[in-house]
Motif scaffolding. Structure first.
Motif, PDB file in Angstrom:
ATOM      1  N   TRP A 109       0.839  -1.206   0.000  1.00  0.00           N
ATOM      2  CA  TRP A 109       0.000   0.000   0.000  1.00  0.00           C
ATOM      3  C   TRP A 109       0.872   1.253   0.000  1.00  0.00           C
ATOM      4  CZ3 TRP A 109      -5.022   1.681  -0.263  1.00  0.00           C
ATOM      5  CH2 TRP A 109      -5.282   2.971   0.220  1.00  0.00           C
ATOM      6  N   GLN A 110       1.865   1.287   0.897  1.00  0.00           N
ATOM      7  CA  GLN A 110       2.740   2.450   0.999  1.00  0.00           C
ATOM      8  C   GLN A 110       3.515   2.670  -0.296  1.00  0.00           C
ATOM      9  OE1 GLN A 110       2.862   4.695   3.288  1.00  0.00           O
ATOM     10  NE2 GLN A 110       1.506   3.719   4.767  1.00  0.00           N
ATOM     11  N   ARG A 111       4.012   1.586  -0.888  1.00  0.00           N
ATOM     12  CA  ARG A 111       4.776   1.694  -2.129  1.00  0.00           C
ATOM     13  C   ARG A 111       3.914   2.295  -3.232  1.00  0.00           C
ATOM     14  NH1 ARG A 111       5.602  -2.682  -6.017  1.00  0.00           N
ATOM     15  NH2 ARG A 111       7.314  -2.171  -7.428  1.00  0.00           N
ATOM     16  N   CYS A 112       2.671   1.847  -3.332  1.00  0.00           N
ATOM     17  CA  CYS A 112       1.765   2.358  -4.369  1.00  0.00           C
ATOM     18  C   CYS A 112       1.464   3.832  -4.154  1.00  0.00           C
ATOM     19  CB  CYS A 112       0.483   1.535  -4.363  1.00  0.00           C
ATOM     20  SG  CYS A 112      -0.703   2.004  -5.650  1.00  0.00           S
ATOM     21  N   MET A 113       1.084   4.199  -2.938  1.00  0.00           N
ATOM     22  CA  MET A 113       0.686   5.574  -2.664  1.00  0.00           C
ATOM     23  C   MET A 113       1.868   6.538  -2.706  1.00  0.00           C
ATOM     24  SD  MET A 113      -2.489   5.358  -2.477  1.00  0.00           S
ATOM     25  CE  MET A 113      -3.330   3.794  -2.730  1.00  0.00           C
ATOM     26  N   GLU A 114       3.001   6.113  -2.188  1.00  0.00           N
ATOM     27  CA  GLU A 114       4.150   7.019  -2.120  1.00  0.00           C
ATOM     28  C   GLU A 114       4.754   7.267  -3.497  1.00  0.00           C
ATOM     29  OE1 GLU A 114       6.956   6.517   0.923  1.00  0.00           O
ATOM     30  OE2 GLU A 114       5.444   6.685   2.504  1.00  0.00           O
ATOM     31  N   THR A 115       4.746   6.259  -4.358  1.00  0.00           N
ATOM     32  CA  THR A 115       5.304   6.452  -5.699  1.00  0.00           C
ATOM     33  C   THR A 115       4.326   7.181  -6.608  1.00  0.00           C
ATOM     34  OG1 THR A 115       6.595   4.413  -5.465  1.00  0.00           O
ATOM     35  CG2 THR A 115       6.335   5.316  -7.685  1.00  0.00           C
ATOM     36  N   ASN A 116       3.073   6.740  -6.621  1.00  0.00           N
ATOM     37  CA  ASN A 116       2.100   7.233  -7.597  1.00  0.00           C
ATOM     38  C   ASN A 116       1.390   8.516  -7.196  1.00  0.00           C
ATOM     39  OD1 ASN A 116       2.470   5.027  -9.408  1.00  0.00           O
ATOM     40  ND2 ASN A 116       1.220   3.749  -8.071  1.00  0.00           N
ATOM     41  N   LEU A 117       1.365   8.832  -5.902  1.00  0.00           N
ATOM     42  CA  LEU A 117       0.655  10.029  -5.447  1.00  0.00           C
ATOM     43  C   LEU A 117       1.564  10.995  -4.686  1.00  0.00           C
ATOM     44  CD1 LEU A 117      -1.917  11.644  -5.193  1.00  0.00           C
ATOM     45  CD2 LEU A 117      -2.597  10.198  -3.258  1.00  0.00           C
ATOM     46  N   LYS A 118       2.256  10.488  -3.676  1.00  0.00           N
ATOM     47  CA  LYS A 118       3.151  11.365  -2.920  1.00  0.00           C
ATOM     48  C   LYS A 118       4.329  11.817  -3.781  1.00  0.00           C
ATOM     49  CE  LYS A 118       6.032  11.648   1.215  1.00  0.00           C
ATOM     50  NZ  LYS A 118       6.628  10.892   2.353  1.00  0.00           N
ATOM     51  N   GLY A 119       4.808  10.932  -4.657  1.00  0.00           N
ATOM     52  CA  GLY A 119       5.947  11.280  -5.504  1.00  0.00           C
ATOM     53  C   GLY A 119       5.695  12.524  -6.338  1.00  0.00           C
ATOM     54  N   PRO A 120       4.609  12.570  -7.121  1.00  0.00           N
ATOM     55  CA  PRO A 120       4.318  13.796  -7.875  1.00  0.00           C
ATOM     56  C   PRO A 120       4.190  15.028  -6.985  1.00  0.00           C
ATOM     57  CG  PRO A 120       3.021  11.983  -8.742  1.00  0.00           C
ATOM     58  CD  PRO A 120       3.704  11.466  -7.505  1.00  0.00           C
ATOM     59  N   TYR A 121       3.577  14.851  -5.816  1.00  0.00           N
ATOM     60  CA  TYR A 121       3.435  15.985  -4.894  1.00  0.00           C
ATOM     61  C   TYR A 121       4.800  16.471  -4.423  1.00  0.00           C
ATOM     62  CZ  TYR A 121       1.839  18.691  -0.838  1.00  0.00           C
ATOM     63  OH  TYR A 121       1.606  19.678   0.089  1.00  0.00           O
ATOM     64  N   ASN A 122       5.716  15.544  -4.143  1.00  0.00           N
ATOM     65  CA  ASN A 122       7.065  15.935  -3.738  1.00  0.00           C
ATOM     66  C   ASN A 122       7.744  16.778  -4.808  1.00  0.00           C
ATOM     67  OD1 ASN A 122       6.971  14.582  -1.256  1.00  0.00           O
ATOM     68  ND2 ASN A 122       7.887  12.717  -2.069  1.00  0.00           N
ATOM     69  N   LEU A 123       7.589  16.360  -6.062  1.00  0.00           N
ATOM     70  CA  LEU A 123       8.211  17.123  -7.165  1.00  0.00           C
ATOM     71  C   LEU A 123       7.566  18.488  -7.309  1.00  0.00           C
ATOM     72  CD1 LEU A 123      10.492  16.197  -9.177  1.00  0.00           C
ATOM     73  CD2 LEU A 123       9.463  14.298  -7.914  1.00  0.00           C
ATOM     74  N   ILE A 124       6.240  18.521  -7.248  1.00  0.00           N
ATOM     75  CA  ILE A 124       5.538  19.795  -7.413  1.00  0.00           C
ATOM     76  C   ILE A 124       5.942  20.774  -6.317  1.00  0.00           C
ATOM     77  CG2 ILE A 124       3.260  20.897  -7.364  1.00  0.00           C
ATOM     78  CD1 ILE A 124       2.177  18.304  -8.689  1.00  0.00           C
ATOM     79  N   ARG A 125       5.986  20.308  -5.092  1.00  0.00           N
ATOM     80  CA  ARG A 125       6.380  21.189  -3.975  1.00  0.00           C
ATOM     81  C   ARG A 125       7.783  21.746  -4.176  1.00  0.00           C
ATOM     82  NH1 ARG A 125       5.237  19.162   1.996  1.00  0.00           N
ATOM     83  NH2 ARG A 125       5.858  21.331   2.317  1.00  0.00           N
ATOM     84  N   SER A 126       8.652  20.958  -4.780  1.00  0.00           N
ATOM     85  CA  SER A 126      10.036  21.389  -4.949  1.00  0.00           C
ATOM     86  C   SER A 126      10.219  22.387  -6.084  1.00  0.00           C
ATOM     87  CB  SER A 126      10.931  20.167  -5.184  1.00  0.00           C
ATOM     88  OG  SER A 126      10.961  19.333  -4.038  1.00  0.00           O
ATOM     89  N   VAL A 127       9.414  22.274  -7.149  1.00  0.00           N
ATOM     90  CA  VAL A 127       9.591  23.191  -8.276  1.00  0.00           C
ATOM     91  C   VAL A 127       8.699  24.417  -8.184  1.00  0.00           C
ATOM     92  CG1 VAL A 127      10.255  21.273  -9.772  1.00  0.00           C
ATOM     93  CG2 VAL A 127       7.887  22.087  -9.806  1.00  0.00           C
ATOM     94  N   LEU A 128       7.642  24.349  -7.394  1.00  0.00           N
ATOM     95  CA  LEU A 128       6.687  25.462  -7.347  1.00  0.00           C
ATOM     96  C   LEU A 128       7.301  26.799  -6.936  1.00  0.00           C
ATOM     97  CD1 LEU A 128       3.180  24.347  -6.023  1.00  0.00           C
ATOM     98  CD2 LEU A 128       3.694  25.745  -8.031  1.00  0.00           C
ATOM     99  N   PRO A 129       8.160  26.849  -5.923  1.00  0.00           N
ATOM    100  CA  PRO A 129       8.691  28.166  -5.541  1.00  0.00           C
ATOM    101  C   PRO A 129       9.345  28.907  -6.706  1.00  0.00           C
ATOM    102  CG  PRO A 129       9.154  26.587  -3.812  1.00  0.00           C
ATOM    103  CD  PRO A 129       8.598  25.805  -4.967  1.00  0.00           C
ATOM    104  N   GLY A 130      10.150  28.208  -7.493  1.00  0.00           N
ATOM    105  CA  GLY A 130      10.789  28.839  -8.639  1.00  0.00           C
ATOM    106  C   GLY A 130       9.785  29.248  -9.700  1.00  0.00           C
TER     107      GLY A 130
END
Length: 259
Positions: A109-130
């Protein structure tokens, strides 16, 4: 080459193969400088070197685990140092997890959610400020038809993809007035290495391939390049009035009733 992405810089996750690799190749042909992110850099480094030599665009490969915010942040900093800024983010990294709900392990469950949902959110949070500082940014999340229709036996993958489409819509609305667009694309069955491996595992691969193709109104399985062209359109300023939306790329299959 029409250079629809001339002077643009794109970061692509899951760029080592399949849809991510197809997007990377198309984007560099269209004039973009690229940062290719993947868990392992062998394939992405080779791809970056090939594209830089062939098209003369700057391309770098970054090792990144999208489930780990610190790993993502390092890749973003590496990209900014090498390419200056990030105009486009393509969240393509994903993992198939299909299990019986009662047999599903917590780790799965964690692998599915963290890769497919949390992963995109992590990237978005990192690029949004710029992006917000420049008041410009195009984000495309690769979701799935599983985010629209439920296929028995595919749990919990559809849960994550429904969430990713919700994330797309929510953030697209949240930042629309600040120059940021967030959209998603939902591929159906596409002939990626993962799909090839699944077909090869079937008792009769040829028959299963034919059965899957016959389910589609167009009677053929999709190709990664066909997904890449949709991502390209959304990443360009041609799509500047498209935001918080999802485009289904499944040959019309989801519109047909199946017994």
């Amino acid at each position: 080459m029409s250079e629809r992405l001339q002077n643009k810089t794109a970061m692509i996750t899951g760029a080592g193969s399949g849809i991510g690799s197809a997007i990377a190749r198309l984007f560099t042909r269209e004039g973009a400088s690229l940062a290719l992110l993947d868990l392992h850099t062998e394939a992405t480094a080779a791809l970056a070197a090939q594209m830089q030599q062939q098209y003369g665009q700057r391309c770098i490969a970054c090792a990144a685990d999208v489930t780990q915010p610190q790993s993502v942040q390092r890749a973003v900093q590496q990209t900014l140092a090498a390419l200056g800024h990030i105009d486009i983010l393509i969240n393509c990294a994903g993992v198939n997890v299909f299990r019986d709900p009662l047999a599903l392990e917590e780790e799965e469950w964690q692998r599915c959610m963290e890769t497919n949902l949390k992963g995109p959110y992590n990237l978005i949070r990192s690029v949004l400020p710029g992006m917000l500082a420049r008041r410009y940014g195009n984000i495309v999340n690769v979701a799935s038809v599983h985010g629209h229709k439920i296929i028995p036996g595919a749990f919990p993958y559809p849960v994550a993809k429904h969430g990713l489409i919700g994330l797309t819509r929510s953030l697209g609305v949240e930042y629309a007035a600040q120059g940021i667009r967030v959209n998603s694309i939902s591929p159906g069955l596409i002939m990626t290495p993962a799909a090839e491996a699944w077909l090869a595992s079937c008792p009769d691969p040829h028959a299963e391939r034919a059965r899957q193709a016959d389910l589609l109104p167009c009677k053929r399985i999709g190709e990664p390049d066909e997904v890449a062209y949709t991502a390209l359109f959304l990443a360009t300023d041609e799509a500047r009035f498209i935001n918080a939306s999802d485009i289904v790329i499944d040959g019309g299959r989801s519109q047909v009733y199946h017994e």
